[in-house]
Design a protein around this motif. Sequence first.
Motif, mmCIF file in Angstrom:
data_model
loop_
_atom_site.group_PDB
_atom_site.id
_atom_site.type_symbol
_atom_site.label_atom_id
_atom_site.label_comp_id
_atom_site.label_asym_id
_atom_site.label_seq_id
_atom_site.Cartn_x
_atom_site.Cartn_y
_atom_site.Cartn_z
ATOM 1 N N ASN B 178 0.805 -1.220 0.000
ATOM 2 C CA ASN B 178 0.000 0.000 0.000
ATOM 3 C C ASN B 178 0.841 1.274 0.000
ATOM 4 O OD1 ASN B 178 -2.699 0.269 -0.325
ATOM 5 N ND2 ASN B 178 -3.216 -0.472 1.737
ATOM 6 N N LEU B 179 2.082 1.192 -0.470
ATOM 7 C CA LEU B 179 2.944 2.366 -0.356
ATOM 8 C C LEU B 179 2.836 3.308 -1.555
ATOM 9 C CD1 LEU B 179 6.236 0.948 1.196
ATOM 10 C CD2 LEU B 179 4.349 2.090 2.328
ATOM 11 N N PHE B 180 2.491 2.777 -2.719
ATOM 12 C CA PHE B 180 2.496 3.626 -3.906
ATOM 13 C C PHE B 180 1.105 4.142 -4.280
ATOM 14 C CE2 PHE B 180 6.470 1.091 -5.125
ATOM 15 C CZ PHE B 180 7.280 2.013 -4.502
ATOM 16 N N VAL B 181 0.163 3.198 -4.399
ATOM 17 C CA VAL B 181 -1.224 3.613 -4.665
ATOM 18 C C VAL B 181 -2.130 2.884 -3.685
ATOM 19 C CG1 VAL B 181 -1.047 4.218 -7.103
ATOM 20 C CG2 VAL B 181 -1.339 1.824 -6.448
ATOM 21 N N PRO B 182 -3.217 3.527 -3.238
ATOM 22 C CA PRO B 182 -4.121 2.847 -2.314
ATOM 23 C C PRO B 182 -4.761 1.649 -3.016
ATOM 24 C CG PRO B 182 -4.546 5.216 -2.383
ATOM 25 C CD PRO B 182 -3.646 4.902 -3.524
ATOM 26 N N LEU B 183 -4.653 0.470 -2.420
ATOM 27 C CA LEU B 183 -5.201 -0.734 -3.035
ATOM 28 C C LEU B 183 -6.636 -0.940 -2.591
ATOM 29 C CD1 LEU B 183 -2.181 -3.128 -2.365
ATOM 30 C CD2 LEU B 183 -2.688 -1.865 -4.475
ATOM 31 N N SER B 184 -7.374 -1.724 -3.396
ATOM 32 C CA SER B 184 -8.728 -2.089 -2.985
ATOM 33 C C SER B 184 -9.092 -3.416 -3.629
ATOM 34 C CB SER B 184 -9.719 -0.996 -3.392
ATOM 35 O OG SER B 184 -9.648 -0.810 -4.792
ATOM 36 N N GLY B 185 -10.211 -3.986 -3.205
ATOM 37 C CA GLY B 185 -10.743 -5.204 -3.816
ATOM 38 C C GLY B 185 -9.869 -6.418 -3.611
ATOM 39 N N ALA B 186 -9.804 -7.273 -4.652
ATOM 40 C CA ALA B 186 -9.107 -8.559 -4.555
ATOM 41 C C ALA B 186 -7.622 -8.374 -4.283
ATOM 42 C CB ALA B 186 -9.316 -9.352 -5.844
ATOM 43 N N ILE B 187 -7.029 -7.363 -4.925
ATOM 44 C CA ILE B 187 -5.592 -7.126 -4.718
ATOM 45 C C ILE B 187 -5.322 -6.829 -3.251
ATOM 46 C CG2 ILE B 187 -3.697 -5.539 -5.211
ATOM 47 C CD1 ILE B 187 -4.520 -5.393 -8.023
ATOM 48 N N ASP B 189 -7.044 -7.910 -0.732
ATOM 49 C CA ASP B 189 -7.189 -9.145 0.045
ATOM 50 C C ASP B 189 -5.904 -9.969 0.005
ATOM 51 O OD1 ASP B 189 -9.743 -8.422 0.659
ATOM 52 O OD2 ASP B 189 -10.658 -9.547 -1.006
ATOM 53 N N ILE B 190 -5.281 -10.013 -1.173
ATOM 54 C CA ILE B 190 -4.015 -10.745 -1.300
ATOM 55 C C ILE B 190 -2.904 -9.982 -0.575
ATOM 56 C CG2 ILE B 190 -2.265 -11.551 -2.928
ATOM 57 C CD1 ILE B 190 -4.626 -11.709 -5.010
ATOM 58 N N ALA B 191 -2.891 -8.667 -0.766
ATOM 59 C CA ALA B 191 -1.820 -7.825 -0.221
ATOM 60 C C ALA B 191 -1.672 -7.984 1.288
ATOM 61 C CB ALA B 191 -2.075 -6.365 -0.574
ATOM 62 N N ARG B 192 -2.791 -8.224 1.968
ATOM 63 C CA ARG B 192 -2.754 -8.338 3.434
ATOM 64 C C ARG B 192 -1.797 -9.422 3.916
ATOM 65 N NH1 ARG B 192 -8.563 -6.724 3.462
ATOM 66 N NH2 ARG B 192 -8.605 -4.811 4.710
ATOM 67 N N PHE B 193 -1.517 -10.400 3.056
ATOM 68 C CA PHE B 193 -0.632 -11.496 3.471
ATOM 69 C C PHE B 193 0.821 -11.294 3.035
ATOM 70 C CE2 PHE B 193 -4.901 -13.205 3.298
ATOM 71 C CZ PHE B 193 -4.986 -13.817 4.540
ATOM 72 N N THR B 194 1.109 -10.178 2.384
ATOM 73 C CA THR B 194 2.471 -9.978 1.875
ATOM 74 C C THR B 194 3.347 -9.257 2.912
ATOM 75 O OG1 THR B 194 1.863 -7.913 0.794
ATOM 76 C CG2 THR B 194 1.659 -9.930 -0.520
ATOM 77 N N HIS B 209 -4.575 4.777 12.501
ATOM 78 C CA HIS B 209 -5.113 3.733 13.376
ATOM 79 C C HIS B 209 -5.709 2.577 12.576
ATOM 80 C CE1 HIS B 209 -5.185 5.928 17.461
ATOM 81 N NE2 HIS B 209 -4.267 6.437 16.652
ATOM 82 N N GLY B 210 -5.028 2.172 11.529
ATOM 83 C CA GLY B 210 -5.457 1.002 10.766
ATOM 84 C C GLY B 210 -6.426 1.300 9.646
ATOM 85 N N LYS B 211 -6.958 2.537 9.614
ATOM 86 C CA LYS B 211 -7.918 2.905 8.580
ATOM 87 C C LYS B 211 -7.234 2.899 7.221
ATOM 88 C CE LYS B 211 -11.116 6.731 7.839
ATOM 89 N NZ LYS B 211 -10.315 7.551 6.924
ATOM 90 N N LEU B 212 -7.955 2.423 6.218
ATOM 91 C CA LEU B 212 -7.373 2.363 4.883
ATOM 92 C C LEU B 212 -7.819 3.549 4.055
ATOM 93 C CD1 LEU B 212 -8.004 -1.407 4.228
ATOM 94 C CD2 LEU B 212 -5.765 -0.318 4.421
ATOM 95 N N ILE B 213 -6.899 3.987 3.215
ATOM 96 C CA ILE B 213 -7.271 5.045 2.279
ATOM 97 C C ILE B 213 -7.525 4.370 0.945
ATOM 98 C CG2 ILE B 213 -6.478 7.067 1.024
ATOM 99 C CD1 ILE B 213 -4.853 7.820 3.430
ATOM 100 N N ALA B 214 -8.746 4.436 0.462
ATOM 101 C CA ALA B 214 -9.042 3.778 -0.805
ATOM 102 C C ALA B 214 -9.411 4.825 -1.834
ATOM 103 C CB ALA B 214 -10.169 2.774 -0.630
ATOM 104 N N ALA B 215 -9.074 4.513 -3.071
ATOM 105 C CA ALA B 215 -9.307 5.461 -4.149
ATOM 106 C C ALA B 215 -10.790 5.750 -4.328
ATOM 107 C CB ALA B 215 -8.715 4.914 -5.441
ATOM 108 N N ASP B 216 -11.629 4.706 -4.128
ATOM 109 C CA ASP B 216 -13.062 4.887 -4.383
ATOM 110 C C ASP B 216 -13.855 5.223 -3.123
ATOM 111 O OD1 ASP B 216 -12.615 2.533 -3.185
ATOM 112 O OD2 ASP B 216 -13.556 1.265 -4.700
#
Lengths: 302, 253
Positions: B178-187, B189-194, B209-216
């Motif tokens: 999540n460092l370059f662009v805010p991720l969302s959706g399936a990516i 879900d996978i990213a959480r394990f990387t 505090h754990g909140k995600l910044i999403a593009a949409d």
Amino acid sequence: MRISALRKEYPGRGGHQPVVAVDGIDVEIAEGGIVAFLGPNGAGKTTTLDIALGLVPATSGTVEVLGTTPRRAVVSGKVSAVLQTGGLLRDLSVGETVRAVAALHHADARVDDVVRRAGLERLADRKVGKCSGGEQQRLRFALALLPDPQLLILDEPTAGMDAGARREFWDTMHAETSQGRTVVFATHYLEEAQAYAPRTILIVRGRIRADSPTDQLRAMVGERTLTANLPEDGRDEALTRLRAMPGVRDVRLEGERVRIEGSASDDIALVLLSELGARDLEVSAPSLESAFFALTEEGRDA
Amino acid sequence: MNLTYLRIDLLRQVREVGNIAFIIGLPVVIYLVFGSGAEHSEEMVGRGNIQFYVMVSMAVYGASVATTSIGGMAAVELVQGWGRQLALTPMTPAAYVATKVLIALIVAAGAVAAVFVAGLLTDAQATSTTIWISAAILAWLLSGIFALFGLAVAQTFRSESSVTIASAGLVLLAFLGNLFVPLSGAILDIARFTPMYGYSGLAHWPQLHGKLIAADDETGSDPMWALILNFVAWSVIFGLISVWAVRRGRRRQ
């Protein structure tokens, strides 16, 4: 150092049989001596020494170094080594390398002394990568002296050096060993074993083929092989004449050419050319391999 | 831990001026282009503005580039046989790894400091100084995991170019972290394990505090335990591979 029933297998690649590098070696080396491990490349010398230094585990068998395990002996600084393939960091200077390794041995106080004894004073600021092979080897030697070891293991210490550097290296070595250190070195130069080790252990294909005072090897090295074409007339008499000469060990006829093995090669050559009318004379020293072969045969006969 | 050894080895790394300039300079440049120069950079999210968020991301990225490359160079050292030389000293494989991690952290401190200074000079904002300090410390210290990553990857590929492979892999992990662009959706879900996800989430914790910044504008959040679990699990994995790698480095190559 006591090695008993040592065996080392490396797993075979791609479903091949495991490679047996060391196949049952028993050796006992008393304190204070200089011993050579002599053998061709791939004979298992380096593997044996690696195990004695705790660098790789043995498949079976035991190695005891100065009354303890190899790793403990290394940690306590009682044993150290100059490794054939021990890498140095090319972008450190010679002085930095010695200081860094000295710090790990808690031997900072010995740095100046060791640098002087290995003849590195003028190289202290030079980058390791800019040093010649011989200079790098002197640096490895300095590193090995840092813990002030009782047992020094040298794995082909002069490989890749020219004759001058080799002699210089051994001169430095000799000064060190006269202080009562035990030295075990691996080499494939018979001459080195001869010059520096009173005892030589011959290793071929992972096994000890001879373990004897080095003097006994000397006879083998002094021997030459002469081959020449003999005229057909009087050949039998010529052979008889040659066999009777002092220093001749073996005379055989191979087609047109006679093949003589013996130590007094000059005398034999003189007789061949002046009295027996021989042509196309060739004189050759035995290769290390043929010396090994002869020694192995001898060992079997004994 | 041997301080003399550490100092000599650190000096050696710092002498690689080009490498160090790249490690410290690149994240600053990315921050200036995409952080302070971007639209909405003044907008507040959580307890800081977008610019602060990008600054932390780039500090995390810079610190990981630093530690990955130091770890990777350690593997190159081992391939060249230095490990055999060290195996003839009392130094243990674990101590070697620990020394390398520490050196990596020292260089990483430079990378984090550079990005944070750039942030200070360009209106990155947070609601309190504590957030600045805690974000900097997290971005810095947790980057130690990537020293282990660099060592583990480089030792697996075992060549001079292995540091490049590790760095290239790092870009992908940074994307998934999540460092370059805010991720969302399936990516996502996978990213959480990387491996970089936990580290990144923890470094952003003081602000978000754990909140995600999403593009949409889709809102989501990660619990702290999940981020810590990710970080610890990957640290253990990379740590074990590293110690194994050092042991392997004692053999002839």
